[in-house]
Design an enzyme around this catalytic site. Structure first.
Site, mmCIF file in Angstrom:
data_model
loop_
_atom_site.group_PDB
_atom_site.id
_atom_site.type_symbol
_atom_site.label_atom_id
_atom_site.label_comp_id
_atom_site.label_asym_id
_atom_site.label_seq_id
_atom_site.Cartn_x
_atom_site.Cartn_y
_atom_site.Cartn_z
ATOM 1 N N TYR A 150 -40.893 24.487 -21.023
ATOM 2 C CA TYR A 150 -40.732 23.492 -22.159
ATOM 3 C C TYR A 150 -39.520 24.353 -22.666
ATOM 4 C CZ TYR A 150 -44.182 27.129 -24.197
ATOM 5 O OH TYR A 150 -44.835 28.151 -24.319
ATOM 6 N N ASP A 203 -58.053 36.381 -30.689
ATOM 7 C CA ASP A 203 -58.277 36.861 -29.333
ATOM 8 C C ASP A 203 -59.251 38.177 -29.395
ATOM 9 O OD1 ASP A 203 -56.689 35.326 -27.947
ATOM 10 O OD2 ASP A 203 -55.109 36.672 -27.602
#
Length: 395
Positions: free
Chosen positions: A216, A295
Site C-alpha cells: 500500500y 502489545d
C-alpha cells in the site's frame, strides 16, 4: 496538577495525549536516546483514526496520511484481483472517520509535535523503567538514565513497552510471548518504479499457498510499503533485522506467484525482517495501580491490521476509566480493573480474527479455490460489512 502516570514506547504517546486530555500530568519513559522510525507503513482503520481525530491530530495527519480508496483482495492462484472493497470518502462518511495508511515516521513526527505543544506531557528520552514499589500513597517508579538512577512518585504505572515488556515481566513474569512460526519481511519501493495500476490508493492483499503479501502507498503516495509473511524458524527478538533478498525471492517462485506480485518483491532494494510473536489472551493486564496497554498486554498477529488500532482503543478506554479519579489513590486500582474488563473480550476477538485470517490467506490447492469462489460470490459490499464490528467501534 495531578501526580504523574508513567508509560513508555512511542505508541503510548497516544495514551499520554488521551490522559493529558483528561487532566493528568504524564511522564513518558522511553529508553531510546532518540525517536527513530521502526518499520515503514501503518494502517489506521476508522476505529483508530477516529480517536486520533478526537485528540486533535486531524490537521497534522491529514497532510501526511493517504486516505485509502479500496482494499484489493488478490489471489496468487488466480493471478489477479478477486474482489475490490470500496473505501474512499463514502466509506469514511459512513464510518465517521477515514481509513488512513501512513509512514510510521510521519505519524511519529505528528505525535511528537502534538506532545511538544502539551505542557502536561513530559517525554524523557534515554530513560529506562527499572522497577516499581507500591505503598499507601500510590507508587514509586524506579528509572535509570545513563548512570543516574532516580525514584519518583506516581499515581499509576502504564506499561506500554511492547511485546517484550519490562513492565509485564515485573508484574506477570510467567506470561511470556509465543513465537508464531511466521516471519514478516518489509521493504519500500519508490512509486515511480511500478506501473500506475500498482500505485493507486489501495491496499493490495495477495493470498498464496503458505505465504501472503501486502502492499500500500505511504509518504503521500511517493512510496509503496511492502510486507511479506512467510513461515520460518528464525525467531530472534527485535523489529528490524537485515533480510536476505535472495531468500524471499526464492520463496515467491513463478510456479506459485504471478508476475505482478514477484515484480513488487523484486523491486525492493533492501529487506528487513522480524519474527512474529504474540502474547496469549486470557492473561492478567492489571495489578493494583499498574496496568498494561497495547502489545505489552495483547500482542497479536498483524493479519487484521489492528495491532496499532487496538493500542489506540486501549488508550481511549484507559483515559475514560481514569477520568474523575482525581488524586484519589484508592480509586485508581478499580479504574484500571474496569479498563481491562472493558477491553479484554474485544481484543481477544480481534486476536482470534487475525489468527484465522492468516490461515485463510495461506490456503493452497482446492481450499484456496473454495476461498476464492466464496469471496467472489459474497461480493465486495458484504465482504466489507464483515469488518463493521471492528471499524464502527467507538470509545
Amino acid at each position: 496538577m495531578k501526580t504523574s502516570a508513567y508509560t513508555r514506547i512511542l505508541v503510548v504517546i497516544l495514551a499520554a495525549l488521551a490522559l493529558a486530555a483528561r487532566g493528568f500530568r504524564v511522564v513518558v519513559l522511553e529508553k531510546a536516546e532518540r525517536l527513530e522510525e521502526s518499520g515503514a507503513g501503518l494502517q489506521l482503520s476508522p476505529n483508530a483514526s477516529r480517536i486520533l481525530v478526537e485528540l486533535g491530530l486531524r490537521d497534522r495527519l491529514s497532510t501526511r496520511a493517504v486516505t485509502l480508496e479500496a482494499i484489493s483482495i488478490m489471489s496468487a492462484r488466480r493471478g489477479g484481483e478477486i474482489a475490490r472493497l470500496p473505501l474512499g470518502e463514502a466509506a469514511a462518511f459512513r464510518a465517521g472517520a477515514p481509513y488512513w495508511v501512513v509512514h510510521r515516521a510521519d505519524l511519529q513526527a505528528a505525535l511528537q509535535a502534538h506532545v511538544n505543544d502539551n505542557p502536561d506531557i513530559e517525554l524523557r528520552l534515554g530513560c529506562q523503567f527499572e522497577d516499581v514499589v507500591t505503598h499507601a500513597k500510590g507508587l514509586t517508579v524506579g528509572q535509570r538514565s545513563g548512570m543516574t538512577r532516580q525514584q519518583e512518585p506516581a499515581l499509576a504505572l502504564v506499561g506500554a513497552d511492547g511485546v517484550w515488556s519490562a513492565v509485564r515481566h515485573q508484574l506477570f513474569p510467567e506470561l511470556q510471548p509465543q513465537f508464531s512460526g511466521l516471519i514478516a519481511w518489509r521493504g519500500t519501493i519508490e512509486a515511480t518504479q511500478l506501473p500506475r495500476e500498482y500505485t493507486s490508493k489501495r491496499v493490495q492483499l495477495w493470498m498464496g499457498s503458505n505465504a501472503h503479501l501486502v502492499a500500500y502507498p505511504i509518504s503521500g503516495g511517493c512510496q509503496i510499503n511492502v510486507v511479506a509473511i512467510l513461515p520460518g524458524t528464525w525467531n530472534r527478538p527485535g523489529w528490524s533485522a537485515p533480510g536476505d533478498a535472495m531468500e524471499i525471492k526464492d520463496a515467491f517462485t513463478p510456479r506459485h506467484w504471478p508476475g505482478p506480485a514477484r515484480m513488487m518483491i523484486g523491486a525492493v532494494d533492501g529487506w528487513r525482517k522480524w519474527a512474529l510473536f504474540t502474547v496469549p489472551d486470557g492473561g492478567d493486564w492489571s495489578s493494583g495501580a499498574m496496568t498494561l496497554l497495547g502489545d505489552a498486554a495483547h500482542a497479536m498477529l498483524p493479519f487484521a491490521a489492528q495491532g496499532a488500532g487496538m493500542a489506540i482503543e486501549d488508550a481511549a478506554v484507559l483515559a475514560q476509566c481514569l477520568a474523575g479519579t482525581d488524586e484519589n489513590t484508592a480509586a485508581i486500582a478499580p479504574a484500571l480493573k474496569r479498563y481491562a474488563g472493558l477491553r479484554r473480550a474485544r481484543v481477544a476477538r480481534v486476536q482470534r480474527n487475525a489468527q484465522r485470517n492468516g490461515k485463510i490467506y495461506h490456503l493452497g490447492g482446492m481450499a484456496a479455490l473454495a476461498r476464492d469462489l466464496f469471496i467472489r460470490a459474497i461480493g465486495p459490499q458484504r465482504m466489507l460489512a464483515r469488518q463493521d464490528w471492528i471499524y464502527d467501534w467507538r470509545a
